[in-house]
Design an enzyme around this catalytic site. Structure first.
Site, PDB file in Angstrom:
ATOM      1  CB  THR A 242      -6.146   0.670  -6.211  1.00  0.00           C
ATOM      2  OG1 THR A 242      -7.073   1.690  -6.571  1.00  0.00           O
ATOM      3  CG2 THR A 242      -5.494   1.034  -4.897  1.00  0.00           C
TER       4      THR A 242
ATOM      5  NE  ARG B  23      -4.137   1.726   1.009  1.00  0.00           N
ATOM      6  CZ  ARG B  23      -5.166   2.032   0.231  1.00  0.00           C
ATOM      7  NH1 ARG B  23      -5.209   1.625  -1.031  1.00  0.00           N
ATOM      8  NH2 ARG B  23      -6.173   2.736   0.698  1.00  0.00           N
TER       9      ARG B  23
ATOM     10  CG  ASN C 274      -8.515   6.128  -4.267  1.00  0.00           C
ATOM     11  OD1 ASN C 274      -9.368   5.266  -4.092  1.00  0.00           O
ATOM     12  ND2 ASN C 274      -8.544   7.274  -3.606  1.00  0.00           N
TER      13      ASN C 274
ATOM     14  CB  THR D  19      -9.434  -0.785  -7.228  1.00  0.00           C
ATOM     15  OG1 THR D  19      -9.455   0.427  -6.495  1.00  0.00           O
ATOM     16  CG2 THR D  19      -8.532  -1.784  -6.570  1.00  0.00           C
TER      17      THR D  19
ATOM     18  CB  SER E 197     -12.553  -1.047   0.881  1.00  0.00           C
ATOM     19  OG  SER E 197     -12.953  -0.007   1.722  1.00  0.00           O
TER      20      SER E 197
ATOM     21  CG  ASP F 269      -8.638   5.039   0.099  1.00  0.00           C
ATOM     22  OD1 ASP F 269      -9.783   5.480  -0.109  1.00  0.00           O
ATOM     23  OD2 ASP F 269      -8.143   4.116  -0.555  1.00  0.00           O
TER      24      ASP F 269
ATOM     25  N   GLY G 289     -13.749  -1.662  -6.661  1.00  0.00           N
ATOM     26  CA  GLY G 289     -15.097  -1.192  -6.322  1.00  0.00           C
ATOM     27  C   GLY G 289     -15.179  -0.415  -5.021  1.00  0.00           C
ATOM     28  N   GLY G 290     -14.045   0.170  -4.574  1.00  0.00           N
ATOM     29  CA  GLY G 290     -14.077   1.023  -3.390  1.00  0.00           C
ATOM     30  C   GLY G 290     -14.716   0.320  -2.202  1.00  0.00           C
TER      31      GLY G 290
END
Ligand code: GLY
Length: 562
Positions: free
Chosen positions: A390, A99, A392, A372, A444, A414, A464-465
């Site tokens: 992703t 991340r 984002n 993503t 997520s 995020d 899909g957030g």
């Protein structure tokens, strides 16, 4: 009652026009030995070639991620971050957190104005929205530990696409056109000039080819030091961004124990913080385990209500407790404790809607900004890879590194910019997810692997957030509880509750006749949305063959195998 394929087909036909999703175009196939589900045919074909050459699932994943950074620029990336969940053929499980992190100059209140209000757009668009990218470090780390083919061989296909040209898909052309104004706002040049945008035209990306060549030759250092790092820092300086050379050289991916949770005779293996995905998925599954979902029926009043209530509770915990566990004491064990999760449903009533709180959260931007991407792979040895990665939003911050040819993420959104104020997915957060230098923003993303009776059963995940976690849950339940074949389980319309806003989002035809009216009468609020997370999944069938299913919600989703 077992799920009835005929009824399902009728409901799909009925919703096709409204959704503008061509369900009959869904790609799904059964392969005897190895299978891939991914977001783009050129990426899945690249993965397949690697597998056929004797590469393992990690080798295929490395080549696919880099290819996606070229041919699928709205989400495939080297300027973003991601998560790997891995299950080796011998049952060992691992996860890798790559991340993005907040730059060292980031400040808790960096997106607030002098009155203490969040400044619209600052965390979502432009240079200040960019977190320190983790993708290249992650890909290098997974290859070093688990890959088998030489690194350079796996990077080369992406270089070839960038250098020699490839065809943008219609959906990618559509996105590029839609974001043209943003590109010109945040760049001194036009990424993808209009001349390249005709259907069928070959696109070449020489700057990106040069960046990828440095990554091929120097690995991690080809991105985080030297020329690529210089280009990123120059780009940051030109637009008021924060990322420095020190931020880039300090970036490290982290190997972590996955979250695991039993659900009946299944075991869910998913991503720990800095994603909320694995924990929330495990919580929801455990909260639901005591309820006879199969008996309630697929998307009937009782099943929709109890699933929505489990979703609501998991997302409430997410907002309060979840963030980067290296910066905040996330109470993982307590949140996953069976007694706690049983107790969590003690106030669930079938005769009325619960309430989330009286806090007002914004509307969820469901249609545009959740680009993503995910790949699910099982190789011929039985190794399984679940990767979600992703930028984002579509094309991330919309900033392309001048001379580097790649987009940078807008992942800083995020974080919780201010307690209780929703981000672009309508998600709220508090102290646990406040901005701090070097911290990872809460995700997520829910790359997941499922065992059944101790054996590999399913690999799945999605873009899909905020709807990723509930989509993974429902796809799993569709197979495990409602007996659906995987392609139908993936395509089935879904619903979603994320605590705040206090409403159930649903895709057209996600609810059987009368369900919406009955639940509205109990006090639930509903909102129809056009689309949710886009699952890519592989399932091991009883005879050992592999069913791969792409999601018809994305026309470019594809499956390959042999
Ligand atoms: N950027 C979306 C997520 O990580 O959840």
């Amino acid at each position: 009652m077992k799920y009835l394929p005929l009824l399902f087909c009728l409901s799909i036909l009925a919703c096709r026009e409204e959704l503008k999703v061509d369900y009959e175009a869904q790609k799904a196939s059964v392969f005897p030995q190895a299978a891939i589900a991914g977001p783009h045919p050129l990426a899945t074909q690249t993965g397949l070639e690697v597998l056929r050459r004797g590469g393992n699932a990690i080798d295929a994943a490395v080549a696919m991620q880099l290819t996606m950074a070229v041919v699928f620029p709205r989400a495939g990336n080297i300027g973003g971050g991601g998560f790997l969940v891995y299950r080796a053929a011998d049952g060992e499980t691992l996860s890798l957190d790559y991340r993005e992190t907040a730059p060292s100059a980031a400040k808790r209140d960096m997106y607030l104005d002098t009155a203490g209000n969040v400044t619209e757009g600052l965390s979502t668009r432009g240079h200040l929205a960019v977190g320190v990218p983790g993708t290249v470090a992650g890909i290098v780390a997974m290859h070093e530990r688990l890959g088998s083919l030489p690194w350079a061989e796996l990077v080369q296909p992406a270089i070839d696409f960038a250098e020699n040209g490839y065809r943008l898909s219609e959906s990618e052309i559509d996105r590029i056109k839609r974001y043209h104004a943003d590109f010109t706002e945040f760049n001194d040049f036009t990424p993808f000039s209009d001349s390249t945008l005709g259907v069928g035209a070959q696109v070449k990306q020489p700057d990106l080819a040069a960046t990828l060549s440095r990554i091929r030759d120097l690995g991690h250092d080809g991105f985080y030091t030297g020329e690529t790092a210089d280009l990123i820092v120059t780009e940051m300086e030109s637009g008021g961004g924060l990322i420095t050379h020190e931020d880039l050289s300090a970036y490290e991916p982290k190997w972590k124990e996955p979250i695991t949770k039993a659900y009946r005779n299944y075991r869910l293996i998913s991503m720990p913080p800095s994603s909320s995905g694995g924990l929330a998925l495990a919580q929801m599954a455990k909260m639901l385990e005591p309820y006879p979902l199969e008996e309630y029926g697929f998307q009937r009043v009782r099943s929709v209500q109890v699933i929505a209530e489990a979703m609501r509770r998991a997302y409430a915990d997410r907002a309060e407790y979840l963030g980067d566990a290296d910066f905040y004491p996330v109470p993982v064990d307590s949140l996953l404790n069976d007694a706690y999760l049983l107790e969590r449903m003690a106030d669930y009533r079938t005769d009325s809607a619960g309430t989330s709180t009286d806090i007002t959260a914004g509307q969820v931007a469901m249609k545009e900004n959740f680009e993503t991407t995910h790949i699910s792979i099982v190789d011929s040895l039985g190794n399984a890879v679940s990767i979600t990665t992703t930028l984002n939003g579509n094309f991330g911050s919309k900033v392309m590194v001048d001379g580097g040819g790649f987009f940078l993420n807008n992942e800083m959104d995020d974080f919780s910019a201010k307690p209780g104020v929703p981000n672009m997915f309508g998600l709220v957060g508090k102290e646990a997810n406040a901005i701090q230098p070097g911290k990872r923003m809460l995700s997520s993303m829910t790359p997941t692997i499922v065992e059944k009776d101790g054996e590999l059963f399913m690999v799945l995940g999605a873009p899909g957030g905020s709807t990723i976690i509930t989509a993974v849950l429902q796809t799993f339940l569709n197979v495990a509880e409602y007996g659906m074949p995987l392609p139908e389980a993936v395509a089935a319309p879904r619903f979603h509750h994320q605590w705040l806003p206090d409403e159930i989002l649903y895709e057209p035809d996600a609810l059987a006749d009368g369900v919406l009216d009955s639940l509205e009468a109990l006090g639930y609020q509903f909102r129809e949305v056009n689309s949710m997370a886009v699952i890519k999944a592989v399932q091991v069938l009883p005879d050992g063959s592999l069913q791969a299913a792409a999601d018809p919600r994305n026309p470019d989703d594809d499956v390959e195998g042999y």
